[in-house]
Design an enzyme around this catalytic site. Structure first.
Site, PDB file in Angstrom:
ATOM      1  N   ASP A 209      44.334 -74.824 -21.026  1.00 51.00           N
ATOM      2  CA  ASP A 209      44.063 -75.830 -22.144  1.00 51.00           C
ATOM      3  C   ASP A 209      45.497 -76.450 -22.346  1.00 51.00           C
ATOM      4  O   ASP A 209      46.144 -76.903 -21.683  1.00 51.00           O
ATOM      5  CB  ASP A 209      43.548 -75.036 -23.501  1.00 51.00           C
TER       6      ASP A 209
ATOM      7  N   HIS B 131      44.620 -76.385 -29.911  1.00 48.14           N
ATOM      8  CA  HIS B 131      43.310 -76.013 -29.207  1.00 48.14           C
ATOM      9  C   HIS B 131      43.349 -74.808 -28.519  1.00 48.14           C
ATOM     10  O   HIS B 131      42.538 -73.904 -28.559  1.00 48.14           O
ATOM     11  CB  HIS B 131      42.651 -77.371 -28.485  1.00 48.14           C
TER      12      HIS B 131
ATOM     13  N   SER C 199      33.777 -76.114 -27.405  1.00 47.59           N
ATOM     14  CA  SER C 199      35.068 -75.657 -27.307  1.00 47.59           C
ATOM     15  C   SER C 199      35.227 -74.189 -27.735  1.00 47.59           C
ATOM     16  O   SER C 199      35.680 -73.298 -27.172  1.00 47.59           O
ATOM     17  CB  SER C 199      36.002 -76.501 -27.919  1.00 47.59           C
TER      18      SER C 199
END
Ligand code: CA
Ligand code: CA
Ligand code: CA
Length: 713
Positions: free
Chosen positions: A167, A208, A386
């Protein structure tokens, strides 16, 4: 003459009131089976040699009376054992009772009872946001969680397993991450260094990866934020999304530390704009294939990918090569009501779904967060597919703890066999092997309890076999809906004998289609059982004029079915009306196609037998016992090839080289200038000559310490 029902009702009420019931049944009221806390004695009574003129119950009454206690009857099913209690209001510490029981000829044994400390095996966490983590334990909408607490209660928390989050970085210094952080599995491909710490960005957006990592392995009972699905596992980070991404970088990421990292959690993919057709490029594809062959000592890296968030744009994950790949576990999302949320994508290659955010009124995923910039270290707002993929990755970690030698295909099989059907409003279809699948939900909801129990009893499936049809050149015009082009290919038993396939896993179709407006084309695959897969959905926004060039669609919907028989491709053209009206003439052509079957020599009967075994394991009996199926040792995989120096060290090397070159040139010029008569030809000749001779020396001097430094880090 209608009589009022009232007298009858009153009579019934009267007759059923407890004191009256006991009167009619003619039984004495049973004493309560326990005393007040700290006021009980347990005694074992015996008639000794006395004739049994009285029952043990009567004897207990007598003994109790003599000791100043009252009998509360036999203890459970233990013959001769009685519970005696202190009479209300009397001092339980008075010595009389004990002495009387000591001396009593019919008391074999007695003991005043202590309060035993026993804690329920249900887990209590002090993490302040654990109560809000509905995806782990939904107290509002029962059953709308991943059913994991029973697995944790059996001490299955992902111990010994490493999940890597590929990520935008991982803030491994965070309290919820640091104790479970695996530096050995981590890397930063954006900066080419071993530390995947996220970099600050203008929108405070690089949170994230940390959020995803928290969902997987957030540390429990640290009085901080949340708890991860596999909180006993290790979590690593590969930073790759914070900068330009190339095919080669992706390839490195997919195999990075692949003997350390077991599960790769990838919550990203091509643009979800409803008009993109893209996937891993050749190196990325090769790395996925290499990962399942050589990762985890040859049992295969588990690649979990999110199905995408393009629902609003009518996007479909069959146009996403990561979701389409047979090497990935494609995970979609459902909201807290078990419904497909507005953002989610559907496709025939989706394996399963798990929980994430939904509409405004529904809760999102609560997880750790970065604490840099605007981050507080904890968030209640992690959303989209996600957030679903890391939950799935965490569940795979739980499976790998109980059975570390599950192969990448075993994991996909177990998901197929255990996922549960929930939302009955969607397009469920049951295939020829009895598996239910929906383009919206895959095989259904991932259920940690079902996954782990099955993992425990799962025998590795036979090796992967594949069958490839020849490339079928057609050159046929695709007619406008409702007409369709139907092409078939018959796979005979003789064809399959060579490959060894008996039952199916993935089925893939590679097509080349020319079309002036790609989004018009709709492609359906029909397996021999009659099971249909919408492998190429129409997309209103896809106005691309180049069509498809050797694009591979895949479906899991024929999983477990017999491979032999006729496969058909149905292609049609949904002409979208455009203001200019030009689309009504847009006829495309199917140039060529090819069918690929993946599966194994597992017989159809074995598929059915395994389904039965799976359901038999659900009681938890195998988790509770020391039951285990032996694991093979795995392959000896050669060590990873490390790049001798990174781009960063190369940059420094180059700068130092240039600096040394300039110094030397200056020095040379200083030495030579007094001997030169003019600035013309001689100077440039000397310059060229020196440049060529000096470069190796400079490089050698500069490289040695730098390589040393790099190794130290
Ligand atoms: Ca770094
Ligand atoms: Ca925590
Ligand atoms: Ca997509």
């Amino acid at each position: 003459m209608a009589s009022s029902p009232f007298p009858l009702f009153t009579a019934l009420l009267f007759l059923t009131s407890p004191p009256l019931l006991s009167f009619f049944i003619l039984e004495p009221p049973t004493p309560p089976p326990s005393c007040e806390p700290g006021r009980s004695w347990v005694v074992q009574l015996s008639h000794n040699s006395e004739p049994h003129e009285s029952s043990l119950d009567e004897l207990a009454e007598r003994v109790a009376l003599e000791a100043g206690l009252e009998s509360h009857g036999q203890i459970g099913q233990l013959h001769g054992h009685y519970l005696l209690c202190h009479v209300a209001g009397e001092d339980e510490n008075a010595p009389g009772a004990g002495r009387t029981l000591d001396a009593h000829p019919h008391v074999v044994w007695h003991k005043q009872e202590n309060i035993l400390r026993r804690s329920k095996r249900s887990l209590v966490f002090n993490d302040p946001k654990y109560p809000s983590q509905w995806h782990l334990h939904n107290d509002v909408r029962l059953g709308m969680d991943i059913n994991v607490t029973g697995v944790w209660e059996r001490n299955i928390t992902g111990a010994g397993v490493t999940v890597v989050v590929v990520d935008d970085g991982l803030q491994h210094t965070l309290e919820d991450i640091q104790p479970n952080y695996s530096p050995e599995g981590s890397y930063d491909l954006n900066s080419n260094d071993p530390d995947p710490m996220p970099h600050l960005d203008s929108h405070s957006d690089n949170h994230h990866g940390t959020r995803c990592a928290g969902e997987i392995a957030a540390v429990p009972n640290n009085s901080f934020c949340a708890v991860g699905v596999a909180y006993g596992s290790k979590v690593a980070g590969i930073r790759v999304l914070d900068g330009p991404l190339t095919d080669s970088m992706e390839a490195v990421a997919f195999n990075k530390h692949y003997q350390v990292n077991d599960v790769y959690s990838c919550s990203w993919g091509p643009d979800d704009d409803g008009r993109t057709v893209d996937g891993p490029h050749p190196l990325g594809q090769a790395a996925l294939q290499h990962g399942v062959a050589a990762g985890r000592k040859g049992f295969g890296s588990i690649f979990v990918v999110a199905s995408g968030n393009g629902g609003l744009y009518n996007d479909n994950c069959n146009y996403d090569g990561y979701a389409n790949s047979i090497y990935t576990v494609t995970v979609g999302a459902v909201d807290e009501n078990g419904k497909m949320p507005f953002y989610a994508e559907e496709c025939a290659s989706m394996l399963a779904v798990t929980f994430s955010s939904g509409g405004r009124q529904l809760r999102s995923i609560v997880t750790s967060d970065w604490s840099l910039q605007h981050g507080t270290g904890c968030t209640e707002g992690h959303t989209g597919t996600s957030a679903a993929a890391p939950l799935a990755a965490g569940m795979v970690a739980l499976m790998l703890q109980v059975r570390p030698c599950l192969t990448w295909r075993d994991v996909q099989h177990i998901i197929t066999y255990t996922a549960t059907q929930y939302d009955t409003d969607v397009d469920w279809e049951t295939n020829g092997a009895g598996f239910h699948h929906s383009h919206k939900h895959g095989f259904g909801l991932l259920n940690a309890w079902r996954l782990v129990n099955t993992a425990k009893v799962w025998e590795t499936v036979p090796v992967l076999a594949s069958y490839h049809s020849p490339v079928l050149r057609e050159g046929e015009i695709i007619p406008a809906f409702p007409k369709k082009l139907i092409l078939s290919w018959n796979v005979t038993a003789v064809d399959l004998k060579q490959s060894g396939i008996k039952t199916l896993e993935h089925v893939a179709v590679t097509v080349t289609i020319t079309h002036p407006r790609r989004g018009n084309v709709e492609t359906v695959l029909v397996c021999p059982s009659g099971m249909t897969s919408l492998i190429g959905a129409k997309r209103a926004l896809d106005t691309d004029t180049t069509g498809f060039t050797d694009w591979t669609f895949s479906t899991v919907r024929c999983w477990g079915e017999q491979a032999v028989g006729q496969y058909s491709l149905h292609v049609t053209d949904h002409i979208f009306s455009s203001p200019s009206g030009e689309d009504s003439f847009s006829l495309g052509t199917l140039k060529r196609w090819k069918l690929t079957l993946y599966g194994s020599e597992m017989s159809f009967q074995e598929v059915l037998d395994r389904k039965r075994l799976v359901e038999e394991s659900m009681s938890g009996q195998f988790l509770n016992s020391n039951f285990s199926i032996p694991c093979p040792p795995g392959l000896d995989i050669p060590p990873e090839v490390e790049i001798p120096f990174t781009f960063n060290t190369l940059k420094i090397l180059l700068l130092l080289g240039c600096f040394a070159l300039c110094c030397s040139l200056y020095y040379m010029l200083e030495l030579m200038l007094p001997h030169l008569h003019g600035p013309g030809r001689g100077a440039s000749a000397a310059k060229d000559g020196q440049f060529l001779e000096m470069q190796p020396d400079i490089d050698l001097e500069a490289k040695t310490p730098l390589i040393g430094n790099d190794d130290d880090t």
